[in-house]
Write a protein that holds these residues in place. Structure first.
Motif, PDB file in Angstrom:
ATOM      1  N   LEU A  15       0.983  -1.263  -0.012  1.00 42.48           N
ATOM      2  CA  LEU A  15       0.043   0.073  -0.041  1.00 42.48           C
ATOM      3  C   LEU A  15       0.788   1.217  -0.104  1.00 42.48           C
ATOM      4  CD1 LEU A  15      -2.746  -0.810   2.487  1.00 42.48           C
ATOM      5  CD2 LEU A  15      -3.085  -0.808  -0.143  1.00 42.48           C
ATOM      6  N   LEU A  16       2.116   1.411   0.891  1.00 38.33           N
ATOM      7  CA  LEU A  16       2.864   2.326   0.790  1.00 38.33           C
ATOM      8  C   LEU A  16       3.545   2.540  -0.795  1.00 38.33           C
ATOM      9  CD1 LEU A  16       4.763   2.008   4.048  1.00 38.33           C
ATOM     10  CD2 LEU A  16       3.166   3.669   3.298  1.00 38.33           C
ATOM     11  N   GLU A  17       3.876   1.471  -1.113  1.00 42.95           N
ATOM     12  CA  GLU A  17       4.339   1.627  -2.793  1.00 42.95           C
ATOM     13  C   GLU A  17       3.239   2.238  -3.630  1.00 42.95           C
ATOM     14  OE1 GLU A  17       5.341  -2.243  -3.984  1.00 42.95           O
ATOM     15  OE2 GLU A  17       6.831  -2.662  -2.485  1.00 42.95           O
ATOM     16  N   LEU A  18       2.013   1.890  -3.385  1.00 41.84           N
ATOM     17  CA  LEU A  18       0.924   2.449  -4.289  1.00 41.84           C
ATOM     18  C   LEU A  18       0.692   3.966  -4.121  1.00 41.84           C
ATOM     19  CD1 LEU A  18      -1.443   1.596  -5.937  1.00 41.84           C
ATOM     20  CD2 LEU A  18      -2.981   1.647  -4.124  1.00 41.84           C
ATOM     21  N   VAL A  19       1.168   4.558  -2.932  1.00 35.21           N
ATOM     22  CA  VAL A  19       0.983   6.020  -2.611  1.00 35.21           C
ATOM     23  C   VAL A  19       2.107   6.581  -3.279  1.00 35.21           C
ATOM     24  CG1 VAL A  19       1.180   7.684  -0.834  1.00 35.21           C
ATOM     25  CG2 VAL A  19      -0.018   5.619  -0.315  1.00 35.21           C
ATOM     26  N   HIS A  20       3.381   5.873  -3.445  1.00 38.61           N
ATOM     27  CA  HIS A  20       4.542   6.634  -3.924  1.00 38.61           C
ATOM     28  C   HIS A  20       4.405   6.567  -5.629  1.00 38.61           C
ATOM     29  CE1 HIS A  20       5.959   6.169   0.286  1.00 38.61           C
ATOM     30  NE2 HIS A  20       6.142   7.620   0.046  1.00 38.61           N
ATOM     31  N   CYS A  21       3.648   5.833  -6.178  1.00 32.56           N
ATOM     32  CA  CYS A  21       3.438   5.849  -7.767  1.00 32.56           C
ATOM     33  C   CYS A  21       3.401   7.030  -8.406  1.00 32.56           C
ATOM     34  CB  CYS A  21       2.407   4.712  -8.060  1.00 32.56           C
ATOM     35  SG  CYS A  21       2.737   2.995  -7.552  1.00 32.56           S
ATOM     36  N   ARG A  22       4.156   7.356  -9.572  1.00 29.79           N
ATOM     37  CA  ARG A  22       3.994   8.427 -10.483  1.00 29.79           C
ATOM     38  C   ARG A  22       3.673   8.070 -11.810  1.00 29.79           C
ATOM     39  NH1 ARG A  22       6.354  12.588  -7.719  1.00 29.79           N
ATOM     40  NH2 ARG A  22       7.739  11.894  -5.925  1.00 29.79           N
ATOM     41  N   ARG A  23       3.787   6.620 -12.211  1.00 32.07           N
ATOM     42  CA  ARG A  23       3.380   6.433 -13.552  1.00 32.07           C
ATOM     43  C   ARG A  23       2.280   5.249 -13.575  1.00 32.07           C
ATOM     44  NH1 ARG A  23       8.627   4.227 -15.898  1.00 32.07           N
ATOM     45  NH2 ARG A  23       8.417   2.809 -13.994  1.00 32.07           N
ATOM     46  N   GLN A  25       1.753   2.607 -15.027  1.00 30.28           N
ATOM     47  CA  GLN A  25       2.350   1.159 -14.901  1.00 30.28           C
ATOM     48  C   GLN A  25       2.779   0.867 -13.563  1.00 30.28           C
ATOM     49  OE1 GLN A  25       3.313   3.521 -16.883  1.00 30.28           O
ATOM     50  NE2 GLN A  25       5.347   3.168 -17.887  1.00 30.28           N
ATOM     51  N   ASP A  26       3.294   1.786 -12.732  1.00 23.78           N
ATOM     52  CA  ASP A  26       3.571   1.531 -11.405  1.00 23.78           C
ATOM     53  C   ASP A  26       2.610   1.184 -10.620  1.00 23.78           C
ATOM     54  OD1 ASP A  26       6.176   1.981 -12.077  1.00 23.78           O
ATOM     55  OD2 ASP A  26       6.136   4.283 -11.451  1.00 23.78           O
ATOM     56  N   VAL A  27       1.294   2.126 -10.711  1.00 21.77           N
ATOM     57  CA  VAL A  27       0.080   1.965 -10.324  1.00 21.77           C
ATOM     58  C   VAL A  27      -0.353   0.438 -10.265  1.00 21.77           C
ATOM     59  CG1 VAL A  27      -2.263   2.608  -9.847  1.00 21.77           C
ATOM     60  CG2 VAL A  27      -0.718   4.342  -9.999  1.00 21.77           C
ATOM     61  N   GLU A  31      -0.898  -2.195  -7.466  1.00 24.90           N
ATOM     62  CA  GLU A  31      -2.248  -2.748  -7.053  1.00 24.90           C
ATOM     63  C   GLU A  31      -2.130  -4.448  -7.499  1.00 24.90           C
ATOM     64  OE1 GLU A  31      -4.623  -0.744 -10.074  1.00 24.90           O
ATOM     65  OE2 GLU A  31      -4.942   0.522  -8.747  1.00 24.90           O
ATOM     66  N   SER A  32      -1.434  -4.802  -8.127  1.00 27.74           N
ATOM     67  CA  SER A  32      -1.059  -6.281  -8.438  1.00 27.74           C
ATOM     68  C   SER A  32      -0.365  -6.886  -7.114  1.00 27.74           C
ATOM     69  CB  SER A  32      -0.376  -6.615  -9.503  1.00 27.74           C
ATOM     70  OG  SER A  32      -1.004  -6.034 -10.819  1.00 27.74           O
ATOM     71  N   SER A  33       0.530  -5.985  -6.601  1.00 26.85           N
ATOM     72  CA  SER A  33       1.162  -6.478  -5.716  1.00 26.85           C
ATOM     73  C   SER A  33       0.148  -6.736  -4.176  1.00 26.85           C
ATOM     74  CB  SER A  33       2.365  -5.694  -5.128  1.00 26.85           C
ATOM     75  OG  SER A  33       3.095  -5.994  -3.905  1.00 26.85           O
ATOM     76  N   VAL A  34      -0.851  -5.417  -4.109  1.00 20.59           N
ATOM     77  CA  VAL A  34      -1.714  -5.474  -3.049  1.00 20.59           C
ATOM     78  C   VAL A  34      -2.598  -6.779  -3.131  1.00 20.59           C
ATOM     79  CG1 VAL A  34      -3.642  -4.311  -2.052  1.00 20.59           C
ATOM     80  CG2 VAL A  34      -1.401  -3.143  -2.442  1.00 20.59           C
ATOM     81  N   MET A  35      -3.085  -7.104  -4.237  1.00 24.81           N
ATOM     82  CA  MET A  35      -4.133  -7.882  -4.551  1.00 24.81           C
ATOM     83  C   MET A  35      -3.241  -9.472  -4.129  1.00 24.81           C
ATOM     84  SD  MET A  35      -6.711  -6.810  -4.799  1.00 24.81           S
ATOM     85  CE  MET A  35      -7.728  -8.517  -4.948  1.00 24.81           C
ATOM     86  N   ALA A  36      -1.957  -9.553  -4.686  1.00 22.02           N
ATOM     87  CA  ALA A  36      -1.397 -10.759  -4.416  1.00 22.02           C
ATOM     88  C   ALA A  36      -1.066 -10.908  -2.984  1.00 22.02           C
ATOM     89  CB  ALA A  36       0.033 -10.864  -4.943  1.00 22.02           C
ATOM     90  N   ALA A  37      -0.795 -10.038  -2.329  1.00 22.27           N
ATOM     91  CA  ALA A  37      -0.641 -10.097  -0.705  1.00 22.27           C
ATOM     92  C   ALA A  37      -1.943 -10.603   0.006  1.00 22.27           C
ATOM     93  CB  ALA A  37      -0.019  -8.806  -0.146  1.00 22.27           C
ATOM     94  N   ILE A  38      -3.106  -9.790  -0.419  1.00 16.75           N
ATOM     95  CA  ILE A  38      -4.177 -10.039   0.117  1.00 16.75           C
ATOM     96  C   ILE A  38      -4.676 -11.715  -0.053  1.00 16.75           C
ATOM     97  CG2 ILE A  38      -6.916  -9.599  -0.179  1.00 16.75           C
ATOM     98  CD1 ILE A  38      -5.808  -6.453  -0.545  1.00 16.75           C
TER      99      ILE A  38
END
Length: 88
Positions: A15-23, A25-27, A31-38
């Motif tokens: 979720l912290l990575e999501l906040v720091h996204c600028r592009r 494709q980073d989002v 998001e994929s990382s968050v869903m995988a973790a969940i």
């Protein structure tokens, strides 16, 4: 528990990575990382509950068998006790 805590930490980092996204494709990657973790955490929790329910089921089965065995022993002892009392 440590596995579940680790999954929670991973969700937090994602979720912290999501906040720091600028592009864009980073989002998507975040998001994929968050869903995988969940999903991983959900799988771990499901496995934990399954193992716990199996242990409880086994414990209840053992208790039922022991109780049935005790009842059988009591019913087998009762006729013998009656016949010995009648014989006296």
């Amino acid at each position: 528990m440590s596995t579940l805590l680790g999954a929670n930490e991973r969700i937090g980092r994602s979720l912290l990575e999501l906040v720091h996204c600028r592009r864009p494709q980073d989002v998507v990657a975040a998001e994929s990382s968050v869903m995988a973790a969940i999903l991983e955490e959900t799988a771990l929790q499901t496995k934990t509950w399954l193992e716990l329910s199996q242990k409880v089921q086994q414990c209840c089965t053992n208790m039922a068998r022991e109780t049935a065995s005790e009842i059988r022993q009591q019913t087998n002892e009762t006729p013998d006790a009656r016949s010995s009392v009648k014989a006296s």
